[in-house]
Design a protein around this motif. Structure first.
Motif, PDB file in Angstrom:
ATOM      1  N   HIS A 206      39.908  40.278  35.090  1.00  0.00           N
ATOM      2  CA  HIS A 206      39.062  39.121  35.404  1.00  0.00           C
ATOM      3  C   HIS A 206      39.750  37.859  34.897  1.00  0.00           C
ATOM      4  CE1 HIS A 206      38.164  40.001  31.207  1.00  0.00           C
ATOM      5  NE2 HIS A 206      37.794  38.738  31.072  1.00  0.00           N
ATOM      6  N   ASP A 208      38.549  34.108  32.969  1.00  0.00           N
ATOM      7  CA  ASP A 208      37.374  33.548  32.294  1.00  0.00           C
ATOM      8  C   ASP A 208      36.961  32.243  32.973  1.00  0.00           C
ATOM      9  OD1 ASP A 208      37.618  35.692  30.573  1.00  0.00           O
ATOM     10  OD2 ASP A 208      38.673  34.554  29.037  1.00  0.00           O
ATOM     11  N   HIS A 263      43.380  38.802  33.143  1.00  0.00           N
ATOM     12  CA  HIS A 263      43.637  39.687  32.011  1.00  0.00           C
ATOM     13  C   HIS A 263      42.650  40.844  32.032  1.00  0.00           C
ATOM     14  CE1 HIS A 263      40.765  36.567  30.813  1.00  0.00           C
ATOM     15  NE2 HIS A 263      40.279  37.419  29.913  1.00  0.00           N
TER      16      HIS A 263
HETATM   17 FE   LIG Z   1      38.279  37.534  29.360  1.00  0.00          FE
END
Ligand SMILES: [Fe+2]
Ligand SMILES: O=C(O)CCC(=O)C(=O)O
Length: 332
Positions: A206, A208, A263
């Motif tokens: 994903h 952020d 990540h």
């Molecule tokens: Fe994350």
């Protein structure tokens, strides 16, 4: 099929206590297939390229010496552009505070189900707490309050350097995105040992949503970042450093110059990993769009449409975790 074994975001989709009780089960010798996570089996295994990850010396970023400062601003700009990921050392947050936060987070996972309920009743994921602009943690632990404040200061310092690195006034990001009421989330992820780590994923890939995410862990490796299409291990850190990744709103604000790094977290079959994450975003009511100085009508048109950070978050919540699908939705 892979299974997700962290206790954070995935818990929004799985039974909240499932993973931990699963990990404690004496009969757990294999990963049940019902909570499947489809990994991309064509991807090569992650490599170790630890030394290449840039290190930012925060004290130089805020140095009174203009040469030292501008050299570090340049390095920060390169780190955001080439990696979207870097370590931060000499940041001024006491090591004792960082250790205490790790310790208290670990204690949280050892609470009884009854005690954890206090957090659930407030309608939150009990491992994720909004800590700014309002401090929403039911028991108001001072250590968390202090950590939230100190990590916000580091974030502000980094964003001031980033602002300068983008050719903007050093306080531009702070003012445009209203960092004084910036949205900050504290999250702790516990990854218990898993009998078949090769079939499991701690936290699926994903990016952020905020501006910068600051991460520390208990010294156990597990974080991997995607760099030039390949996964890299981020191994045990330099003590007392932060691992920082650039995130979606910074990609939008920089008009794509900086990428929100993808990540994920992997698991192992021997030791429990704990990571503590502080996600720092703009104010919820700030409209995020490519900075006007970075766009020109002909040569460099805006790549993203303006959107309130709050609306972006709402859109992301309705989305399955994984990839950068929300950024794709707001391309101009
Ligand atoms: Fe994350
Ligand atoms: O545990 C980790 O290393 C990664 C955590 C993470 O990516 C997150 O909480 O968003």
């Amino acid at each position: 099929m892979h299974v997700s074994l962290s206790n954070q975001l995935v818990l929004e989709r799985l039974n909240m206590n499932y993973v931990q009780s699963l990990a404690k089960s004496p009969n757990l010798h294999y990963v049940p297939s019902i909570y499947g996570y489809a990994a991309n089996s064509t991807e090569p295994p992650a490599s170790d390229l630890q030394d290449a990850i840039p290190t930012i010396d925060f004290s130089l970023l805020t140095s009174a010496d203009p040469d030292l400062r501008s050299k570090m601003i340049q390095e920060l700009d390169m780190a955001c552009k080439d990696w979207g990921f870097f370590r931060v050392v000499n940041h001024g947050v006491p090591e004792s505070l960082m250790n205490m936060v790790l310790e208290k987070s670990k204690e949280f996972f050892d609470l009884t189900e009854e005690e954890k309920k206090e957090f659930e009743e407030k309608g939150r994921d009990f491992l994720k707490v909004i800590v700014h602009p309002e401090f929403n943690c039911p028991s108001k632990p001072l250590v968390l309050l202090e950590y939230s404040k100190r990590t916000r200061e580091v974030t502000k310092g980094l964003l001031s350097g980033i602002s300068a690195g983008l050719g903007l006034d050093h306080s531009y990001v702070e003012r445009a995105l209203k960092l004084d009421s910036g949205f900050q989330i504290f999250a702790a992820n516990l990854y218990p040992p898993c009998p078949q780590p090769e079939l499991a994923i701690g936290l699926p890939p994903h990016s952020d949503h905020g501006l910068l995410t600051l991460l520390i862990n208990n010294g156990v490796s597990g974080l991997q970042i995607k760099h030039k299409g390949k996964w890299f291990n981020v191994n045990n850190d330099i003590p007392n450093s932060f691992l920082v990744n650039t995130t979606d709103q910074l990609q939008i604000f920089s008009n794509g110059k900086y990428k929100s790094v993808e990540h994920h977290a992997i698991v192992n079959n021997a030791v429990t990993r704990l990571s503590v994450v502080v996600a720092n975003g703009p104010s919820l009511d700030a409209v995020v769009e490519p900075a006007y100085k970075l766009v020109t009508e002909e040569k460099c048109p805006p790549k993203y449409i303006p959107m309130k950070y709050m609306e972006y978050l709402e859109m992301q919540q309705g989305n399955q975790i994984g990839g950068k699908t929300c950024l794709d939705k707001i391309r101009a």
